[in-house]
Design an enzyme around this catalytic site. Structure first.
Site, PDB file in Angstrom:
ATOM      1  N   ARG A  20       8.311  10.474  10.401  1.00 44.84           N
ATOM      2  CA  ARG A  20       7.329  10.352   9.324  1.00 44.84           C
ATOM      3  C   ARG A  20       6.017   9.761   9.852  1.00 44.84           C
ATOM      4  O   ARG A  20       5.037  10.470  10.030  1.00 44.84           O
ATOM      5  CB  ARG A  20       7.903   9.480   8.198  1.00 44.84           C
ATOM      6  N   HIS A 212       6.936  -4.026  11.601  1.00 47.40           N
ATOM      7  CA  HIS A 212       6.451  -2.702  12.006  1.00 47.40           C
ATOM      8  C   HIS A 212       5.128  -2.900  12.723  1.00 47.40           C
ATOM      9  O   HIS A 212       4.106  -3.192  12.092  1.00 47.40           O
ATOM     10  CB  HIS A 212       6.280  -1.839  10.750  1.00 47.40           C
ATOM     11  N   CYS A 245      -2.153   5.358  11.846  1.00 45.67           N
ATOM     12  CA  CYS A 245      -2.575   5.630  10.472  1.00 45.67           C
ATOM     13  C   CYS A 245      -3.850   6.470  10.451  1.00 45.67           C
ATOM     14  O   CYS A 245      -4.844   6.114  11.103  1.00 45.67           O
ATOM     15  CB  CYS A 245      -2.810   4.309   9.729  1.00 45.67           C
TER      16      CYS A 245
END
Length: 317
Positions: A20, A212, A245
């Protein structure tokens, strides 16, 4: 297994987010069959927790348009815990129908990043979580929380630990007992990790926190080590260091799973993974993506992997 370090947990659990978070920003669509092959290689290497996909608009994240098909390939694996990121009730309904074990609900610790990342204020995100919680009632699908930019925002700078604690408490009050602190921007430092964990575990002792880290500034593994020093047992990473991101300037990838597992192994912390098979999975990820990935262990190998003396030249002079 390396030498045990006093105060470290005996075991750590790694959630693989490569399918993902690792793939979401790739500009060329990765065929579903290749995604499935990569996940299977990670299962073969011993990983059992996955953020396997996200149920988002294909227009917003084209790479995740095959979320239901990827889930269908593994939903019968009772030995694996499969989660998916969901941004709203539409995504939640699709995730429940697909058979996920848990839905990950996410909002940023900073207002500006939340506006960039999901195009809504933080308060609106939290109201949406309450609707998803109602939708999930009686389905057997758990809710997990993720706090993006938990250690710093690329637009606002520092994020206060108080803001992170308050957001985690709001998640807990919605029934989430597993919350990820996302270093979306790679702004975490070991000192911040220690301070944040001490505050969070003191005020919310009934919550499990996962860490994370992105390796944007080269200290991702140092931050993971700091987490271990505080007894953290749950971590997220991406095979080969895939990811970054798309709504953060100068973003780079996640801490590589194989590098993280190696650090834990050499620190006497068991992960249940096979180092050689993790390296093979990282090499498969490279072939699928078609470029060199930043993971180090897949290049150098474990520290005790020796080479014959005639494999390198002898110095002259």
């Amino acid at each position: 297994m390396g030498r045990r370090i006093a105060g470290f947990p005996e075991q750590a659990v790694i959630t693989e987010v490569g399918p993902r978070d690792g793939l979401q920003s790739e500009p060329v669509f990765v065929p579903t069959a290749q995604k499935i092959a990569l996940i299977q290689s990670l299962l073969d290497a011993g990983l059992r927790r996955f953020e396997i996909t996200s149920f988002v608009s294909p227009r917003a994240v084209p790479q995740m348009q095959d979320a239901a098909e990827v889930m269908a390939a593994f939903r019968q694996r009772r030995d694996a815990h499969l989660t998916a990121l969901v941004p709203n009730t539409r995504g939640a309904a699709a995730a429940i129908e697909a058979g996920v074990d848990a839905m990950v609900l996410f909002a940023s610790a900073s207002e500006s990043h939340n506006l960039k990342n999901v195009n809504r204020p933080r308060a609106e995100s939290l109201r949406g979580f309450a609707e998803i919680a109602k939708l999930a009632e009686g389905t057997g699908v758990a809710l997990q929380g993720a706090i993006a930019t938990a250690f710093g925002c690329p637009f606002e700078g520092d994020v206060a630990v108080r803001a992170v604690v308050d957001q985690a408490r709001a998640y807990r009050d919605l029934g989430m007992r597993f919350i990820t602190l996302g270093d979306t921007t790679g702004m975490a430092t070991p000192a911040l990790v220690i301070e944040w964990l001490r505050a969070l575990t003191t005020e919310l002792p009934d919550v499990d926190f996962s860490l994370h880290f992105h390796n944007t500034r080269g200290v991702g593994l140092a931050c993971a080590y700091a987490g271990l020093s505080q007894g953290a047992r749950y971590f997220e990473s991406s095979i080969g260091g895939l990811g970054g991101c798309p709504f953060v300037p100068r973003a780079t990838g996640n801490v590589p799973t194989e590098d993280l597992a190696y650090l834990f192994h050499e620190s006497g912390v068991a992960t249940g993974t096979d180092p050689d098979l993790l390296i093979r999975a990282a090499q498969l990820a490279e072939r699928i993506i078609g470029r060199e990935l930043p993971g180090q262990i897949m290049k150098a190998g474990p520290r005790l992997r020796t080479a014959p003396m005639d494999s390198v030249r002898t110095a002259n002079g």
